[in-house]
Scaffold this active site. Structure first.
Site, mmCIF file in Angstrom:
data_model
loop_
_atom_site.group_PDB
_atom_site.id
_atom_site.type_symbol
_atom_site.label_atom_id
_atom_site.label_comp_id
_atom_site.label_asym_id
_atom_site.label_seq_id
_atom_site.Cartn_x
_atom_site.Cartn_y
_atom_site.Cartn_z
ATOM 1 N N SER A 1 0.832 -1.198 0.000
ATOM 2 C CA SER A 1 0.000 0.000 0.000
ATOM 3 C C SER A 1 0.878 1.264 0.000
ATOM 4 C CB SER A 1 -0.949 -0.050 1.200
ATOM 5 O OG SER A 1 -1.987 0.875 1.081
ATOM 6 N N ASP B 1 -5.878 -3.399 -2.610
ATOM 7 C CA ASP B 1 -4.807 -3.020 -1.697
ATOM 8 C C ASP B 1 -4.088 -4.244 -1.117
ATOM 9 O OD1 ASP B 1 -3.352 -2.004 0.611
ATOM 10 O OD2 ASP B 1 -4.553 -0.193 0.400
#
Length: 624
Positions: free
Chosen positions: A331, A445
């Site tokens: 991320s 993500d």
């Protein structure tokens, strides 16, 4: 070089095998690449390596086998599972043609009763191996450098050897003049030095083939400006070669950035790849750290806007003179780790992150929440402006990002392809940004499955691992969620630019990791940095200074509490204490008093190999 403890064990085992076990042991040969035993197999035999080298390979979940250690002549293997009465936990295969002496479990314990010092030395060995995080055996120390370009590579390898010697280690470069040497000559050279580097030029095919079969790990050295040759040397062993062969692409100093790496990767399928400017002292020193196992890996977790703390941590690490040789993250951690991997200075990293996130309100393009709260068009444009069309494989330093594949339910590791595409997938928080769909796969993500991918970094680099983790740092404003603003007040205040409060919930939910998973990931690090930025929300992209200062302070604190140089953190093995020895002796007495049904597996193996003509009394020069 052999340690005194290894010499003691070698002498004790030699007395045992030459004495009580002389008539009960089997001798056989393994060709390079042949498996001695596989993980999960029954451990009913003790093996002693007399010549050659064995590699210890282990599987990490869905990952293929990777080399985690080396067994050298005079060392046993399989002893832990044998004494514990469990199955083997790793696969052991010959790195080169090797000669093995083997004895069934019951025969070994019968003989060991007359020589208890053997069990004590074995216990010492098992304690050392258990403490060694890198491997079940020793680290690779014999490396091959084979040229895949017209220009010689000898000068580069000599500079590499000089850098290794500058670390206080002994190193010997061996070239084609050793082609006609006897097998024991190679063994003596390897025994006498910490590291041995075999170098073969492109016009020395016979020597290159021997190098590929002689080494623990092989480097193919090519040129970024040239296409790979039609025929490339490979190490032995189907299914194991990929994990022992790396690529080094050298480039001219006038070439500002690496290029064409993907072409070489497609041709060679290496386990890892490295970029280096041919005359750069920094690049030579970095490759020396790779060879000696002291290369530093930095892994960064996700955390939304609070992940700005990674910038402060990186600044503190650099000020402390700590090199960053491998980088990766999940991320926002991946976004920030990409900066040092691209060679950005602290100033450039700050300027680019400020422009892309602090000054731009990346989540301000709100959408009707059919798939997500935002369209993510603004994020895509910012990523294109920041990274352009850079391919991950062409980054100056090894780098990875992770995303969560909703189609397969597995973690995707991005080490190739456009960097901006990997970044977009790695930060696609479910519900906040639309997922990325590529080749029929739905990616979101990386924090959803692995917010702190220390295990991925450990697979790339066995050296010291530094982690900066924000997984348990609170980043949700409970008051704002308990008393949300009215729509008109929310719009009038400008807070809409960072998304509604639900974004905080979605972002925090995506980065929560279970205690067990988090503990496992953190345990893989050698230096753990835990910033605690207070007074900001996980989506507060304007609050830059607070988390950066927190990251800087946390990194300084962790460094102050470290009792040894970073480069030796992971490699360090504590000496055995008196209590350890006492426990070793007790374990030895217990083990020698145990009994299990006899096993004839080793004798059957030896008979099968003899029938196939594999047994021989003298190893060939090619198989030393």
């Amino acid at each position: 070089m052999t340690s005194p403890s290894s010499e003691r064990l070698d002498a004790a085992l030699a007395r045992l095998f030459e004495g009580p076990l002389a008539d009960r042991a089997s001798w056989f040969a393994l060709t390079a690449g042949e498996v001695l035993f596989a993980a999960g197999a029954e451990a009913d035999t003790l093996y002693l390596l007399r010549s050659g080298r064995l590699g210890v390979f282990q599987s990490e979940g869905e990952q293929d086998l990777r080399l985690i250690g080396v067994i050298r002549p005079g060392e046993p293997t399989g002893e832990m599972a044998l004494i514990a009465g469990t199955a083997h936990t790793a696969t052991v295969a010959a790195l080169r043609d090797s000669e093995i002496v083997a004895v069934p479990r019951d025969a070994f314990f019968d003989a060991a009763r007359s020589a208890p010092e053997v069990m004590v030395e074995l216990a010492r060995l098992m304690i050392r191996r258990a403490r060694d995080k890198a491997a079940s055996g020793g680290e690779p120390s014999v490396f091959g450098f084979v040229s895949a370009r017209p220009r010689p590579i000898r000068a580069f390898v000599e500079r590499l050897a000089a850098a290794i010697k500058a670390e206080g280690r002994t190193c010997q470069v061996v070239d084609h003049s050793a082609l006609s040497s006897a097998a024991d000559w190679f063994s003596r050279i390897e025994h006498a030095h910490d590291y041995v580097l075999y170098v073969a030029e492109s016009d020395e095919p016979a020597w290159a083939a021997l190098c590929a079969r002689q080494v623990d790990r092989l480097f193919i050295v090519g040129s970024a400006l040239l296409a790979p040759p039609a025929i490339l040397p490979h190490g032995p062993g189907a299914g194991l070669t990929h994990h022992r062969t790396d690529l080094i692409l050298l480039r001219d100093p006038r070439m500002s950035r690496p290029a064409n790496t993907r072409i070489w990767i497609d041709a060679l399928n290496p386990g890892r790849w490295f970029q280096a400017t041919e005359t750069s002292a920094a690049d030579v020193e970095r490759m020396a750290r790779v060879v000696t196992g002291s290369a530093v890996g930095l892994v960064l977790s996700g955390g939304g806007a609070r992940a700005y703390a990674h910038i402060g941590a990186i600044k503190a690490l650099r000020e402390a003179g700590i090199p960053l040789d491998f980088l990766g993250g999940s991320s926002m951690g991946a976004v920030i780790a990409a900066g040092p991997a691209l060679g950005w200075s602290d100033e450039e990293l700050e300027a680019r992150i400020r422009a892309a996130f602090v000054q731009s309100d990346p989540l301000s393009d709100l959408a009707f929440p059919m798939i997500a709260m935002t369209r993510a068009g603004k994020v895509a444009r910012l990523l294109r402006q920041t990274y352009g069309d850079i391919d991950i494989s062409d980054m100056p330093l090894p780098f990875f990002a992770v995303s969560s594949n909703l189609t397969t339910g597995r973690l995707d590791i991005h080490r190739r392809g456009l960097l901006r595409h990997a970044m977009r997938a790695s930060i696609a928080i479910p519900g906040v940004m639309p997922p990325v769909v590529r080749d029929g796969q739905v990616l979101v993500d990386g924090a959803v499955l692995n917010n702190f991918p220390a295990d991925v970094m450990r697979q790339m680099n066995p050296g010291p691992l530094i982690g900066v983790d924000m997984s348990q740092a609170r980043g949700v404003d409970a008051h704002a969620l308990e008393n949300p603003p009215s729509w008109w007040r929310w719009i009038a205040s400008g807070a809409w630019k960072r998304g509604p409060p639900i974004v905080s919930i979605l972002m925090r939910a995506a980065t929560i990791t279970t205690d067990a998973d988090l503990e496992k990931s953190r345990a893989l690090t050698d230096l753990l940095i835990l910033p605690t930025p207070e007074g900001m929300d996980i989506r507060d992209w304007k609050a830059y200074d607070i988390p950066v200062a927190a990251g800087y302070a946390a990194a300084q604190k962790a460094l102050d509490e470290t009792d040894r140089p970073i480069g030796r953190l992971q490699r360090a093995i504590d000496p055995l204490t008196t209590d350890d020895v006492a426990r070793s002796e007790t374990d030895a007495e217990t083990a020698t008093g145990s009994s299990r049904p006899p096993a004839a597996q080793t004798h059957r193996k030896a008979a099968r190999r003899a029938s196939k003509g594999r047994l021989r009394s003298t190893p060939s020069p090619q198989g030393s």
